[in-house]
Design an enzyme around this catalytic site. Structure first.
Site, mmCIF file in Angstrom:
data_model
loop_
_atom_site.group_PDB
_atom_site.id
_atom_site.type_symbol
_atom_site.label_atom_id
_atom_site.label_comp_id
_atom_site.label_asym_id
_atom_site.label_seq_id
_atom_site.Cartn_x
_atom_site.Cartn_y
_atom_site.Cartn_z
ATOM 1 C CB SER A 1 -5.347 7.813 14.406
ATOM 2 O OG SER A 1 -5.397 6.747 15.339
ATOM 3 C CE1 TYR B 1 -1.463 5.390 11.559
ATOM 4 C CE2 TYR B 1 -2.310 5.265 13.799
ATOM 5 C CZ TYR B 1 -2.527 5.378 12.437
ATOM 6 O OH TYR B 1 -3.811 5.495 11.958
HETATM 7 N N1 LIG Z 1 -8.810 1.329 10.385
HETATM 8 C C1 LIG Z 1 -8.631 1.977 11.522
HETATM 9 O O1 LIG Z 1 -8.901 1.436 12.613
HETATM 10 C C2 LIG Z 1 -8.121 3.392 11.517
HETATM 11 C C3 LIG Z 1 -8.203 4.111 12.715
HETATM 12 C C4 LIG Z 1 -7.756 5.423 12.754
HETATM 13 C C5 LIG Z 1 -7.244 6.008 11.606
HETATM 14 N N2 LIG Z 1 -7.170 5.289 10.446
HETATM 15 C C6 LIG Z 1 -6.665 5.974 9.257
HETATM 16 O O2 LIG Z 1 -7.620 5.854 8.230
HETATM 17 C C7 LIG Z 1 -6.986 5.959 6.974
HETATM 18 C C8 LIG Z 1 -7.423 4.798 6.097
HETATM 19 O O3 LIG Z 1 -6.938 3.585 6.644
HETATM 20 P P1 LIG Z 1 -7.709 2.190 6.564
HETATM 21 O O4 LIG Z 1 -7.620 1.555 7.897
HETATM 22 O O5 LIG Z 1 -9.044 2.378 5.941
HETATM 23 O O6 LIG Z 1 -6.715 1.347 5.627
HETATM 24 P P2 LIG Z 1 -6.771 0.899 4.106
HETATM 25 O O7 LIG Z 1 -5.481 0.189 3.890
HETATM 26 O O8 LIG Z 1 -8.033 0.158 3.813
HETATM 27 O O9 LIG Z 1 -6.806 2.256 3.275
HETATM 28 C C9 LIG Z 1 -5.666 3.022 2.989
HETATM 29 C C10 LIG Z 1 -5.551 3.179 1.474
HETATM 30 O O10 LIG Z 1 -4.488 4.118 1.212
HETATM 31 C C11 LIG Z 1 -3.797 3.659 0.081
HETATM 32 N N3 LIG Z 1 -2.446 4.223 0.104
HETATM 33 C C12 LIG Z 1 -1.393 3.859 0.884
HETATM 34 N N4 LIG Z 1 -0.319 4.605 0.603
HETATM 35 C C13 LIG Z 1 -0.707 5.470 -0.369
HETATM 36 C C14 LIG Z 1 -0.035 6.490 -1.088
HETATM 37 N N5 LIG Z 1 1.264 6.760 -0.841
HETATM 38 N N6 LIG Z 1 -0.709 7.187 -2.019
HETATM 39 C C15 LIG Z 1 -2.014 6.903 -2.276
HETATM 40 N N7 LIG Z 1 -2.709 5.939 -1.637
HETATM 41 C C16 LIG Z 1 -2.053 5.228 -0.694
HETATM 42 C C17 LIG Z 1 -3.792 2.136 0.198
HETATM 43 O O11 LIG Z 1 -3.534 1.518 -1.045
HETATM 44 C C18 LIG Z 1 -5.195 1.870 0.743
HETATM 45 O O12 LIG Z 1 -6.113 1.647 -0.309
HETATM 46 C C19 LIG Z 1 -5.485 5.997 7.264
HETATM 47 O O13 LIG Z 1 -5.043 7.345 7.251
HETATM 48 C C20 LIG Z 1 -5.397 5.418 8.657
HETATM 49 O O14 LIG Z 1 -4.246 5.866 9.359
HETATM 50 C C21 LIG Z 1 -7.608 3.989 10.378
#
Ligand SMILES: NC(=O)c1ccc[n+]([C@@H]2O[C@H](COP(=O)([O-])OP(=O)(O)OC[C@H]3O[C@@H](n4cnc5c(N)ncnc54)[C@H](O)[C@@H]3O)[C@@H](O)[C@H]2O)c1
Length: 263
Positions: free
Chosen positions: A141, A154
Site C-alpha cells: 500500500s 496498517y
Molecule cells: N482498496 C484500496 O484502496 C487499497 C489500497 C492499497 C492496498 N490495498 C490492499 O489491497 C488488498 C485487497 O484489498 P481490497 O481493498 O480490494 O479489499 P477487499 O475487501 O475487496 O478484498 C480483500 C479480500 O480478502 C479476503 N480476506 C480477508 N481476510 C482473509 C483471509 N484471512 N484469508 C483469505 N482471504 C481473506 C476478503 O474476504 C476479501 O474478499 C489488501 O491487501 C489491501 O490492504 C487496498
C-alpha cells in the site's frame, strides 16, 4: 509484445473481494493465465472463479497454516503445480494505534503479514520440490511509504510486507524465484470505503478531494491498473525485476504538499 501467462496457474488470495481482486484476476486471465481464486468463503470464491476460463476456487484462511496446506493440496489435485502467487488478501483497521485492541492488532498482522509468509512458504516449497522457477507478488500500500492518522498499525504491517518482499527476493533469487510488491493508492472497494467512513462523514466527497489534492494524475486508479502491473511482474517480461515495491498510485507518493496548497 504482449504479456504472456499461457500455461501458468496463478493463485490470487482474497480474489473474491470487490476491490483489487477482480482487477488482478481479469488481468491474469486476459494474459492467458489460469486463475485460482482463494477467499474465506467458498461460494464467493466459486462465483469469482466462474468468470475466468478454467478458473478454480479454493476456500481458506491465509493466516491459518492448516488451511494453507489444504488449499495447496486441493490445487495440486485439481490443476497441478502453480507458477505464481498474488498475495492480495488483506484487511485494514482505521483506528488510532492507542485505541486499538490487542486482538485487532494481532488479527491485522496475522492476515496482512503472516498470511503472506504462510502462502509464500507453501508455494516456494512446492517450487523447490519440482525444481521450478516462480513469481510472487505481494499487495502492499502507499501507506507503507507515508501514512496518516488512524493508519499506524496498517501502515506498519504494509511496511513489513515491503521488508518481507525484499528479504524473500534476496533468499529466493538463487532458485530463480522472484518476489515483488505492488503498492496501490486509493482503489474503490467496500472495505476501503467503510474504513474512510470511520473519519469522513461523506466518504465519496473525501475520495473526490483526495483525487484532486493528493494525486498527480486527475483520475482514479482502477483495480485493473494494478492488475496490469501484477500481470507484468508475473510474466517473463519482468525477469530481471525482484525485491521491488512498485507504487501504482497516480503519483500520490510524489506529493510533498497537496495540490490546492501549492498551485
Ligand atoms: N482498496 C484500496 O484502496 C487499497 C489500497 C492499497 C492496498 N490495498 C490492499 O489491497 C488488498 C485487497 O484489498 P481490497 O481493498 O480490494 O479489499 P477487499 O475487501 O475487496 O478484498 C480483500 C479480500 O480478502 C479476503 N480476506 C480477508 N481476510 C482473509 C483471509 N484471512 N484469508 C483469505 N482471504 C481473506 C476478503 O474476504 C476479501 O474478499 C489488501 O491487501 C489491501 O490492504 C487496498
Amino acid at each position: 509484445m504482449l504479456i504472456n501467462l499461457n500455461d501458468k496457474n496463478i493463485l490470487v488470495t482474497g480474489g473474491a473481494g470487490d476491490g483489487l481482486g477482480p482487477g488482478i484476476c481479469e488481468a491474469v486471465n486476459d494474459a492467458g493465465g489460469r486463475v485460482i481464486v482463494n477467499d474465506l468463503n467458498l461460494e464467493a470464491a466459486q462465483e469469482a472463479a466462474s468468470k475466468y476460463k478454467g478458473g478454480l476456487a479454493v476456500a481458506g484462511d491465509v493466516s491459518i497454516a492448516e488451511d494453507v496446506a489444504r488449499m495447496f493440496e486441493e490445487i495440486k489435485n485439481q490443476c497441478g503445480n502453480i507458477q505464481g502467487v498474488v498475495n492480495n488478501a488483506g484487511i485494514g483497521l482505521g483506528k488510532y494505534a492507542i485505541e486499538a485492541e490487542e486482538a485487532e492488532f494481532s488479527h491485522l498482522y496475522d492476515v496482512d503479514v503472516k498470511g503472506i509468509w504462510l502462502v509464500t512458504r507453501a508455494f516456494v516449497r512446492q517450487l523447490l520440490d519440482n525444481n521450478e522457477a516462480g513469481s510472487i507478488i505481494n499487495i502492499s500500500s502507499v501507506q507503507s511509504f507515508n501514512t496518516m492518522h488512524r493508519m499506524a498499525i496498517y501502515a506498519s504491517a504494509k511496511s513489513a510486507v515491503n521488508g518481507l518482499t525484499r528479504g524473500l527476493a534476496v533468499e529466493l533469487g538463487q532458485y530463480n524465484i522472484r518476489c515483488n510488491a505492488v503498492a496501490p493508492g486509493y482503489i474503490y472497494s467496500k472495505q476501503s470505503l467503510s474504513i474512510i467512513g470511520k473519519w469522513a462523514p461523506d466518504p465519496e466527497k473525501w475520495i473526490e478531494d483526495h483525487k484532486t489534492d493528493h494525486q498527480c494524475l486527475d483520475f482514479f486508479t482502477s483495480a485493473r491498473d494494478c492488475g496490469n502491473v501484477v500481470a507484468f511482474l508475473l510474466s517473463d517480461l519482468s525477469r530481471s525485476i525482484t525485491g521491488q515495491t512498485i507504487y501504482v498510485d497516480n503519483g500520490t507518493t510524489n506529493l510533498l504538499y497537496n495540490n490546492r496548497y501549492t498551485q
